[in-house]
Design an enzyme around this catalytic site. Structure first.
Site, mmCIF file in Angstrom:
data_model
loop_
_atom_site.group_PDB
_atom_site.id
_atom_site.type_symbol
_atom_site.label_atom_id
_atom_site.label_comp_id
_atom_site.label_asym_id
_atom_site.label_seq_id
_atom_site.Cartn_x
_atom_site.Cartn_y
_atom_site.Cartn_z
ATOM 1 N N GLY A 112 2.827 -8.703 7.548
ATOM 2 C CA GLY A 112 4.011 -9.545 7.722
ATOM 3 C C GLY A 112 3.709 -10.995 7.416
ATOM 4 O O GLY A 112 2.739 -11.304 6.734
ATOM 5 N N HIS A 151 4.814 -14.081 2.024
ATOM 6 C CA HIS A 151 4.945 -15.229 1.131
ATOM 7 C C HIS A 151 5.001 -14.694 -0.305
ATOM 8 O O HIS A 151 4.987 -13.463 -0.525
ATOM 9 C CB HIS A 151 3.775 -16.198 1.315
ATOM 10 C CG HIS A 151 2.434 -15.528 1.299
ATOM 11 N ND1 HIS A 151 1.890 -14.975 0.158
ATOM 12 C CD2 HIS A 151 1.539 -15.295 2.293
ATOM 13 C CE1 HIS A 151 0.717 -14.452 0.439
ATOM 14 N NE2 HIS A 151 0.474 -14.621 1.729
ATOM 15 N N HIS A 170 2.713 -11.830 -1.459
ATOM 16 C CA HIS A 170 3.107 -10.452 -1.129
ATOM 17 C C HIS A 170 4.201 -9.961 -2.077
ATOM 18 O O HIS A 170 4.188 -8.815 -2.514
ATOM 19 C CB HIS A 170 3.641 -10.382 0.299
ATOM 20 C CG HIS A 170 2.630 -10.685 1.361
ATOM 21 N ND1 HIS A 170 2.674 -11.815 2.129
ATOM 22 C CD2 HIS A 170 1.542 -9.996 1.778
ATOM 23 C CE1 HIS A 170 1.678 -11.811 2.992
ATOM 24 N NE2 HIS A 170 0.955 -10.727 2.793
ATOM 25 N N GLN A 228 -8.527 -5.215 13.582
ATOM 26 C CA GLN A 228 -9.278 -5.992 12.586
ATOM 27 C C GLN A 228 -9.461 -7.451 13.003
ATOM 28 O O GLN A 228 -10.050 -8.231 12.275
ATOM 29 C CB GLN A 228 -8.636 -5.889 11.208
ATOM 30 C CG GLN A 228 -7.314 -6.618 11.051
ATOM 31 C CD GLN A 228 -6.674 -6.300 9.697
ATOM 32 O OE1 GLN A 228 -6.121 -5.220 9.505
ATOM 33 N NE2 GLN A 228 -6.743 -7.226 8.762
ATOM 34 N N GLU A 257 -6.346 -10.071 -4.864
ATOM 35 C CA GLU A 257 -7.761 -10.431 -5.045
ATOM 36 C C GLU A 257 -8.199 -11.548 -4.097
ATOM 37 O O GLU A 257 -9.381 -11.830 -4.003
ATOM 38 C CB GLU A 257 -8.007 -10.854 -6.495
ATOM 39 C CG GLU A 257 -7.998 -9.673 -7.450
ATOM 40 C CD GLU A 257 -8.295 -10.079 -8.881
ATOM 41 O OE1 GLU A 257 -8.146 -11.270 -9.223
ATOM 42 O OE2 GLU A 257 -8.649 -9.178 -9.669
ATOM 43 N N LYS A 258 -7.253 -12.195 -3.417
ATOM 44 C CA LYS A 258 -7.665 -13.266 -2.492
ATOM 45 C C LYS A 258 -8.643 -12.719 -1.449
ATOM 46 O O LYS A 258 -9.656 -13.332 -1.161
ATOM 47 C CB LYS A 258 -6.455 -13.884 -1.809
ATOM 48 C CG LYS A 258 -6.881 -14.937 -0.828
ATOM 49 C CD LYS A 258 -5.712 -15.563 -0.126
ATOM 50 C CE LYS A 258 -6.154 -16.101 1.203
ATOM 51 N NZ LYS A 258 -6.244 -15.042 2.234
ATOM 52 N N ASP A 259 -8.324 -11.540 -0.896
ATOM 53 C CA ASP A 259 -9.245 -10.893 0.047
ATOM 54 C C ASP A 259 -10.144 -9.970 -0.776
ATOM 55 O O ASP A 259 -10.031 -8.745 -0.712
ATOM 56 C CB ASP A 259 -8.447 -10.112 1.089
ATOM 57 C CG ASP A 259 -7.587 -11.032 1.932
ATOM 58 O OD1 ASP A 259 -8.142 -11.810 2.714
ATOM 59 O OD2 ASP A 259 -6.346 -10.998 1.769
ATOM 60 N N GLN A 295 -12.303 -7.287 0.898
ATOM 61 C CA GLN A 295 -11.425 -6.228 1.412
ATOM 62 C C GLN A 295 -11.003 -5.296 0.276
ATOM 63 O O GLN A 295 -11.067 -4.063 0.403
ATOM 64 C CB GLN A 295 -10.199 -6.856 2.068
ATOM 65 C CG GLN A 295 -9.049 -5.896 2.307
ATOM 66 C CD GLN A 295 -7.884 -6.543 3.032
ATOM 67 O OE1 GLN A 295 -7.964 -6.799 4.220
ATOM 68 N NE2 GLN A 295 -6.783 -6.789 2.343
#
Ligand code: PAF
Length: 256
Positions: free
Chosen positions: A26, A29, A32, A56, A143-145, A148
């Site tokens: 949630g 921005h 997403h 997490q 790709e920011k994370d 992950q």
């Protein structure tokens, strides 16, 4: 757009045709929405999940302060063309109370994993649960994370999950700051400083040590600036500016 809360509801709602899945916590921005757009370009239907996953968060304060904007999120998803939203409860996703969990033993011990004990166990476990609930053809991750994304992709391959994991480029503000749900916690002074964090991390003429020194000179607390997997990755805590604004943790990475 249909909002559903349990896997049996999805079994009755699921349309024929390909399904692209965008998992989120949630506080949505443009980053997403870009994932939803890519999902809709590659699949006939898009389903997003909105679930702030407690397992997490290694820091309970971070979990408590995580922004919750469900109604606004649903409006944004509807406007982006997303057809379905999965909004489960803890009881639905964790009937086992988190007795069963996914642990990776190498990649997850570095960088984010070293600074946030248990974080990737929580991420991988909830992503596998979500993948099993939705059974999408493809799932879209930013790709920011980057760590992950790597771990989720490897997990899907290692566990023979049929959902294909698709990496999507980081979406940035005009001044270069990577979009993040946490950015909305920044005070105006912290927000201005955060642009310099993005610029310094992306300046590959600097060594990782030089970048760290420059960030520390601006009063950031640096968790790491390091190179792995063909990327330079970093994580910092903003200084509490504006007479004691909140300390916000920011992560980012650039291709080498
Ligand atoms: O990247 C996120 O927002 C979360 O880690 C995810 C993938 C939705 C799992 O809770």
């Amino acid at each position: 757009m249909r909002v559903f809360h349990t896997p049996p509801e999805w079994h009755t709602l699921r349309p024929s045709g390909t399904v692209g899945f965008v998992p989120t916590m949630g506080a949505l921005h443009e980053g997403h929405l870009a994932l939803v757009k890519t999902a809709l370009a590659q699949c006939e239907h898009a389903v997003a999940s909105i679930y702030v996953n407690p397992t997490q968060f290694n820091n309970p304060d971070d979990f408590a302060k995580y922004p919750s904007t469900f109604d606004a999120d649903c409006q944004m998803l509807k406007a982006s063309g997303c057809q379905f939203v999965f909004a489960p409860t803890f009881e639905t996703l964790y009937p086992d109370g988190y007795r069963y969990r996914v642990t990776e033993t190498e990649t997850s011990t570095l960088l984010e994993g070293a600074h946030r004990p248990g974080h990737f166990d929580g991420v991988l476990t909830v992503v596998l649960k979500l993948f099993n609930c939705i059974q999408a053809d493809a799932a879209f991750f930013g790709e920011k994370d980057f760590q992950q994304l790597l771990l989720v992709k490897e997990m899907a391959e290692a566990l023979h999950h049929p959902t294909q994991v698709i990496p999507c480029p980081t979406v940035r503000e005009p001044d270069g700051l990577a979009m993040s749900s946490r950015n909305r916690r920044l005070t105006p002074a912290q927000r201005a400083l955060a642009a310099q964090w993005a610029t310094i991390l992306a300046d590959l003429t600097l060594s990782c040590d030089e970048a760290t020194q420059k960030l520390e000179a601006l009063d950031f607390t640096v968790d790491y600036v390091a190179e792995h997997w063909g990327r330079r990755l970093g994580a910092v805590h903003t200084p509490p500016l504006d007479g004691g604004g909140p300390v916000v943790r920011l992560i980012d990475n650039v291709a080498l």
